[in-house]
Design a protein around this motif. Structure first.
Motif, PDB file in Angstrom:
ATOM      1  N   LYS A 261       0.827  -1.195   0.000  1.00  0.00           N
ATOM      2  CA  LYS A 261       0.000   0.000   0.000  1.00  0.00           C
ATOM      3  C   LYS A 261       0.862   1.246   0.000  1.00  0.00           C
ATOM      4  N   GLU A 262       1.915   1.233   0.844  1.00  0.00           N
ATOM      5  CA  GLU A 262       2.810   2.384   0.921  1.00  0.00           C
ATOM      6  C   GLU A 262       3.537   2.602  -0.397  1.00  0.00           C
TER       7      GLU A 262
ATOM      8  N   LYS B 215      -9.332  14.390  -3.264  1.00  0.00           N
ATOM      9  CA  LYS B 215     -10.553  13.730  -2.798  1.00  0.00           C
ATOM     10  C   LYS B 215     -11.736  14.058  -3.696  1.00  0.00           C
TER      11      LYS B 215
ATOM     12  N   LYS C 125      -4.983  17.872  -1.038  1.00  0.00           N
ATOM     13  CA  LYS C 125      -5.862  16.816  -0.533  1.00  0.00           C
ATOM     14  C   LYS C 125      -7.310  17.076  -0.923  1.00  0.00           C
TER      15      LYS C 125
ATOM     16  N   GLY D 197      -3.414  10.212  -0.157  1.00  0.00           N
ATOM     17  CA  GLY D 197      -4.075   8.929   0.043  1.00  0.00           C
ATOM     18  C   GLY D 197      -4.552   8.265  -1.240  1.00  0.00           C
TER      19      GLY D 197
ATOM     20  N   GLU E 223       0.756   4.139  -2.787  1.00  0.00           N
ATOM     21  CA  GLU E 223      -0.132   5.202  -2.318  1.00  0.00           C
ATOM     22  C   GLU E 223       0.638   6.492  -2.090  1.00  0.00           C
TER      23      GLU E 223
END
Length: 300
Positions: free
Chosen positions: A138-139, A203, A199, A147, A142
């Motif tokens: 994931k790291e 999103k 962010k 995120g 991502e």
């Protein structure tokens, strides 16, 4: 000198894994020290009891009680097949222990099934390593700030999706998105506010595409969206929707409401596109949007 039976018992008792034997009636006839270490139950407590009495209360990951439904020992005694399963047993202290269970039939000299042997090992470390590996993956894929997917993620998805679309005769749409005048946001309000803006935009984009599509941060204030099963009409509609929604988003700060706009380059793949040629095209289209005044979509 040890007798053969005592010799085997010593070997089994010194195994790290838990081992126990049951007769055809599923009554426990042997319980080694490894089984005591993993479960907390000593041999005096369990020998002579039926495993079907639900002593260890094996459950599956979904919580199904296996001693009543889907018991590996019962199935192996019935058909003689060797089985392996990841289950969760009940420790004498009350908590659940993940174990890897292996069941094999016990047969007499004539080949008749007379019971079963179950060995089990504590699976906690394996599960933890699996989680750790998933976290590393994931790291690796991502973007730490927003995120969403990072550049490595989107490059992988972009290449795979293009190859798949060309093989199947479908089309994908790819958007390259840039936040207009983002440097002014950092200069006027600082990088902390700039990060919040990134962010907010990430999103807004991610929340307004389909679950089958992919969104990633390409770098800095640029984002890439890969859209599956596209035609030009839907490509334009989705691009304009994202542009409008980002333009309507606002960040509440001590400096007041901060809004930004985005410019987009959007294109469908052609049959002879390579990842490089398609990306070069959307990069030129993004430049066109910015040179024509920003806060717009250019497409082909």
């Amino acid at each position: 000198m040890f007798g053969k039976e005592e010799f085997y018992r010593i070997i089994l008792d010194n195994l790290f894994d838990g081992v126990y034997l049951v007769g055809k009636d599923k009554r426990i006839t042997y319980w080694n020290k490894g089984a005591t270490r993993i479960t907390g139950y000593d041999s005096e407590t369990v020998i002579g009891r039926k495993c079907s009495e639900n002593l260890l209360m094996h459950v599956s990951e979904s919580g199904t009680l296996l001693c009543i439904t889907g018991c590996p020992i019962s199935e192996t005694i019935t058909d003689g097949a060797v089985r392996e399963a990841e289950v969760f047993l009940h420790h004498s202290d009350g908590h659940r222990v993940p174990v890897l269970v292996r069941v094999a039939p016990l047969v007499d000299e004539e080949g008749n099934i007379i019971g079963a042997v179950e060995s089990f090992s504590d699976n906690s470390i394996t599960i933890q390593e699996r989680k750790r590996a998933n976290n590393f993956q994931k790291e690796a894929m991502e973007d730490a700030l927003t995120g969403i997917g990072n550049r490595r993620f989107i490059e992988h998805k972009f290449r795979f999706s293009l190859g798949e679309a060309q093989q199947l005769g479908d089309q994908i749409g790819v958007l390259l998105i840039d936040i207009d005048y983002f440097k002014k946001v950092n200069d006027n309000y600082g990088h902390d506010i700039g990060d919040q803006v990134l962010k907010m935009v990430a999103k807004t984009i991610a929340n307004n595409v389909r679950v089958t599509d992919f969104v990633g941060r390409w770098g800095g204030e640029e984002f890439v969206v890969v859209l599956h099963n596209m035609d030009q009409e839907r490509l334009i509609a989705i691009s304009e929707k994202i542009r409008a929604l980002v333009g309507k988003a606002q960040l509440h700060t001590l400096h007041g409401e901060i809004k930004v706009t985005i410019s987009i380059g959007a294109a469908l793949n052609s049959t002879n596109d390579t990842p490089d040629s398609l990306f070069e095209r959307i990069d030129k289209l993004l430049y066109q949007s910015k040179s024509e005044g920003r806060n717009r979509v250019s497409y082909s």
